[in-house]
Design a protein around this motif. Structure first.
Motif, PDB file in Angstrom:
ATOM      1  N   ASN A 278       0.835  -1.202   0.000  1.00 33.50           N
ATOM      2  CA  ASN A 278       0.000   0.000   0.000  1.00 33.50           C
ATOM      3  C   ASN A 278       0.867   1.247   0.000  1.00 33.50           C
ATOM      4  O   ASN A 278       1.796   1.352   0.781  1.00 33.50           O
ATOM      5  N   SER A 279       0.553   2.166  -0.889  1.00 35.06           N
ATOM      6  CA  SER A 279       1.346   3.393  -0.920  1.00 35.06           C
ATOM      7  C   SER A 279       0.992   4.246   0.300  1.00 35.06           C
ATOM      8  O   SER A 279       0.002   3.996   0.984  1.00 35.06           O
ATOM      9  N   LYS A 281      -0.373   6.441   2.964  1.00 38.86           N
ATOM     10  CA  LYS A 281      -1.771   6.819   3.144  1.00 38.86           C
ATOM     11  C   LYS A 281      -1.945   8.329   3.065  1.00 38.86           C
ATOM     12  O   LYS A 281      -1.136   9.084   3.593  1.00 38.86           O
ATOM     13  N   ARG A 282      -2.999   8.738   2.354  1.00 35.15           N
ATOM     14  CA  ARG A 282      -3.251  10.174   2.242  1.00 35.15           C
ATOM     15  C   ARG A 282      -4.316  10.595   3.239  1.00 35.15           C
ATOM     16  O   ARG A 282      -5.258   9.848   3.475  1.00 35.15           O
ATOM     17  N   ARG A 283      -4.138  11.759   3.749  1.00 36.45           N
ATOM     18  CA  ARG A 283      -5.125  12.283   4.691  1.00 36.45           C
ATOM     19  C   ARG A 283      -6.242  12.921   3.873  1.00 36.45           C
ATOM     20  O   ARG A 283      -5.992  13.729   2.979  1.00 36.45           O
ATOM     21  N   TYR A 284      -7.473  12.529   4.161  1.00 33.46           N
ATOM     22  CA  TYR A 284      -8.593  13.068   3.390  1.00 33.46           C
ATOM     23  C   TYR A 284      -9.039  14.404   3.970  1.00 33.46           C
ATOM     24  O   TYR A 284      -9.313  14.524   5.155  1.00 33.46           O
ATOM     25  N   GLN A 286     -11.889  17.247   3.405  1.00 28.95           N
ATOM     26  CA  GLN A 286     -13.163  17.466   2.721  1.00 28.95           C
ATOM     27  C   GLN A 286     -13.137  18.776   1.936  1.00 28.95           C
ATOM     28  O   GLN A 286     -12.836  19.831   2.479  1.00 28.95           O
TER      29      GLN A 286
ATOM     30  N   HIS B 114     -20.650  12.429   2.042  1.00 28.98           N
ATOM     31  CA  HIS B 114     -20.019  12.463   3.353  1.00 28.98           C
ATOM     32  C   HIS B 114     -20.909  11.850   4.436  1.00 28.98           C
ATOM     33  O   HIS B 114     -20.396  11.219   5.364  1.00 28.98           O
ATOM     34  N   ALA B 127      -9.488   9.419   0.354  1.00 24.81           N
ATOM     35  CA  ALA B 127      -8.404   9.966  -0.477  1.00 24.81           C
ATOM     36  C   ALA B 127      -7.467   8.878  -0.986  1.00 24.81           C
ATOM     37  O   ALA B 127      -6.575   9.151  -1.794  1.00 24.81           O
ATOM     38  N   ASP B 128      -7.670   7.650  -0.518  1.00 19.17           N
ATOM     39  CA  ASP B 128      -6.786   6.552  -0.952  1.00 19.17           C
ATOM     40  C   ASP B 128      -7.293   5.928  -2.241  1.00 19.17           C
ATOM     41  O   ASP B 128      -8.500   5.930  -2.505  1.00 19.17           O
TER      42      ASP B 128
END
Lengths: 533, 234
Positions: A278-279, A281-284, A286, B114, B127-128
């Protein structure tokens, strides 16, 4: 067991070429055509190798440095093997989709590893054969050889791929580990591949440029090589001088690294292929989502797919990159055009025609639309269940092909007009023809792909690179691209019409064919798309 | 809401679905049960316009899927048995893409995505890339994407496979809520206990033919669904 695994591997490669996922078998005629194309490509590469080494044989022999010729041959073959197999090693060894399936079966890990390595070996052997065998043939013809020398050469030819396998496996493992930890994996891999390729091509062009220098100063270079890189000298000397000590040392240089890498892989293969990849992890965060039209969203989707796969980028859009590079080269080295025009009688008049033909032929290698239907793969249900008409999907694929090819066509055409300075009618034709060719190519690719879809692929690269749809699209577009120049050069009645008329007719034909194909896509194309299930 | 009349679908010489007729009313959760290869998936795919069929017709809220598939597709959502989703997209990009396909207005798509992502505890993973998702996460994403445009009819093929107990419970609640708002749900399942507790009506299919259909009381009588199913399957 090992034989079965290797058979499956090669079956998968052949399958990606000769079977459509709708169970439709490719006809014998198509198979013959594909085989002939393959033979043609191999023959061209082999002929180039033969000519290159034939040019160097005599000067090197006169200088008494035959070994340098063989060192050079071995180095060239090794580089080609490495470049040709490093990404294959990464995808087929460490990221193969059937790794987990095979590991779940009662098949020893060593056998799985051996099957992968043997496949890589055979592939490298084929790469090596294109360089080494014509090289040796050139030496035999120009200088002459005997049984002992031939046997030593053949042994090195058969064993050298093992060294390339070892280095490719090592580099492939590094790439695999790296790609698991970086975000823009496809971009990094694409850049790495382009860098490798650019380096190889740079070396090759420099070599061609400096062929005379090499022939004249071979002894100095040979001396430098002998002092700095003994293994390469010994490999060359093993063949040239039939030196058994050098031959034994060459075997050591080949077999020891291979044995070490094989032993390391035997111990770590399981850990490497089962590691979490898994690359980061990105923080989402909004954000307000942006609305797109249906076709806009579909085009965007095509773009995301394209950018996610180095195999898709490199094999689908290479033509656009080459065309832009050619345009830059032409802009920088404008004197070449003047030189060619002065050297060949009548060339000045044919320059616009030649420019259009060259641009269209290069644009014909853009295979985005030819693979785009197949690339829907198992996700075809998404489009099928959404309120999207078949024509909207086809439009998005045509548009994306144009996004990739049209800018290159426009840049190249503009540069051609600026450099060639044709008459106004010719300038208009030079500007329009490649652009219309892009529209033609986009639709032709789609029609061919609708005929030869491949939804159950294992590797996206195989679909873009090796599928029947891509190969046929490549051939058809090359034929259409070369047609105006070919007819001008070979058919006197056509030539007598003059370049401007030929180009005008070509443009009208391209536009008419594009219009017809659009109608075909609206009718037959949408029906075929709806019938996929 | 969904009317299937004399549906027949053939694959070459094999008849996958044979003269099947079913009516699903607004507000109903309709379970579709049958052994592997009985014709459930083929029927569901025909209902949402993925498969063409040879005979009969299907109407979604009065519109024939044969003559006007796009209008029908606007009113329904489909979740397949295996959530093969664009792996090259991130979760949020996929949901936004689906919202674009159904022309969901900007404000509504933002709030719905959401809302459902929070419910399924998927927000942090939006975001993944989908390629990094587990099977269950992909299934949750497929469920969210089906609910975004507030379809009238939701067709699901084995929707509970891969979902954790909490997500399964949530999905059941969402199904009830959807039908409470006047929507309808047609779904296949092998989990007979779920069908028994959740469905208003069920249909059992065998070898492409409808064996029995109706309300739970009509089909079961005094027996359990498992007993009825095994008896009918012979």
């Amino acid at each position: 067991m090992l034989g079965t695994l290797i058979k499956i591997r090669f079956q998968a490669i052949a399958d990606s070429m000769f079977r459509s996922s709708r169970g439709k078998k490719v006809s014998a005629g198509m198979k013959v055509l594909a085989a002939l194309l393959g033979i043609y490509v191999v023959a061209v590469f082999a002929a180039l190798s033969y000519l290159m080494f034939a040019q160097l044989c005599e000067p090197f022999h006169l200088m008494g440095i035959d070994w340098f010729l063989f060192s050079f041959m071995i180095l060239a073959a090794f580089c080609l093997m490495f470049i040709g197999s490093v990404f294959f090693a990464q995808s087929q060894m460490y990221e193969a989709k059937d790794n987990e399936l095979l590991l779940s079966l009662p098949v020893p890990v060593s056998v799985i590893l051996a099957s992968r390595i043997l496949t890589l070996y055979l592939m490298n052997l084929a790469y090596g054969a294109v360089v080494l065998l014509p090289g040796m043939a050139a030496y035999a013809v120009k200088i002459g050889t005997d049984a002992v020398q031939t046997v030593i050469f053949l042994l090195i030819f058969l064993l050298l791929p093992l060294l390339a396998v070892a280095v490719s496996c090592l580099a492939g493992a590094l790439l695999s580990a790296l790609s698991g930890r970086i975000r823009r994996k496809s971009l990094v891999i694409t850049l790495l591949y382009v860098a490798f390729l650019a380096l190889y091509l740079y070396g090759y062009t420099k070599l061609m440029d400096g062929m005379n220098y090499l022939a004249a100063h071979g002894d100095t270079l040979a001396d430098a090589l002998r002092k700095t890189f003994l293994p390469l000298y010994q490999a060359g000397a093993a063949v040239a001088d039939k030196d058994l000590f050098c031959f034994s040392m060459t075997l050591v240089y080949i077999l020891v690294p291979f044995a070490v890498i094989y032993a390391l892989l035997s111990k770590s293969f399981l850990a490497i292929v089962t590691a979490q990849k898994n690359s980061a992890k990105r923080r989402y965060r909004q954000k307000t989502l942006r609305e797109n039209s249906v076709v806009g969203a579909l085009v965007k989707k095509e773009g995301l797919h394209f950018l996610s796969s180095p195999g898709y980028i490199l094999n689908g859009a290479f033509g656009s990159a080459v065309l832009i590079a050619a345009a830059v080269f032409l802009a920088v080295k404008q004197e070449y055009v003047t030189m060619i025009a002065a050297m060949i009688p009548g060339a000045q008049a044919a320059l616009p025609l030649g420019a259009v033909s060259a641009a269209c032929t290069i644009l014909g290698t853009v295979l985005v639309s030819a693979a785009s239907i197949s690339l829907e793969g198992k996700c075809l249900w998404i489009y099928q269940s959404c309120p999207v008409s078949p024509m909207q999907l086809l439009h998005s694929k045509i548009l994306f092909h144009l996004i990739i090819s049209l800018p290159a066509a426009v840049i190249a055409s503009a540069v051609c007009v600026a450099v060639i300075r044709p008459s106004l009618p010719d300038a208009v034709l030079v500007l329009l023809s490649p652009a219309v060719f892009c529209v033609f190519g986009a639709q032709l690719g789609l029609i061919i792909n609708l005929n030869f879809p491949r939804f159950d692929f294992v590797s996206e690269t195989a679909v873009v690179k090796n599928s029947m749809s891509s190969v046929l699209s490549l051939i058809a577009q090359a034929v259409v691209g070369l047609a105006p120049l070919g007819l001008y050069m070979l058919a006197e009645p056509v030539r007598s019409l003059g370049g401007t008329v030929i180009l005008a007719v070509y443009l009208v034909i391209l536009a008419a064919a594009s219009a017809v194909m659009y109608r075909v896509l609206r009718g037959w194309g949408t029906a075929v798309l709806e019938s996929f299930s | 809401m969904l009317r299937i009349e004399h549906l027949t679908k053939k694959y070459g010489a094999k008849t996958a679905v044979d003269d099947l007729s079913l009516h699903i009313q607004k507000g109903e959760i309709y379970g579709f049960i049958g052994h592997n290869g009985a014709g459930k998936t083929t029927t569901l795919k025909a209902c949402c316009g993925i498969h063409r069929f040879d005979e009969g017709d299907i109407w979604v809220d009065g519109t024939s899927i044969r003559t006007d598939p796009l209008s029908c597709k606007k009113k329904l959502a489909y979740i397949p048995d295996n959530p093969d989703i664009y792996e090259f997209m991130t979760g949020i990009k996929y949901l936004n893409f689906i919202a674009d396909m159904y022309r969901v207005p900007k404000e509504e798509r933002n709030s719905r995505i959401h809302e459902y992502a929070d419910k399924f505890e998927l927000t942090d993973a939006l975001a993944d890339p989908v390629s990094s998702y587990s099977h269950g996460m992909k299934q949750k994403l497929a469920v969210i994407s089906a609910w975004i445009h507030r379809p009238q009819l939701i067709i699901m093929d084995e929707p509970f496979v891969g979902l954790d107990p909490k997500a399964s419970h949530l999905l059941k609640e969402m199904m009830r809520e959807h039908c409470g708002r006047g929507g309808a749900i047609f779904f296949s399942t092998h989990v007979l206990e779920v069908a028994e507790k959740l469905c208003d009506k069920i249909a059992i299919i065998k070898g492409g033919r409808l064996v029995i259909s109706g309300t739970m009381d009509e089909v079961l009588g005094a027996d359990s669904l498992e007993e009825v199913f095994l008896e009918l399957e012979g």
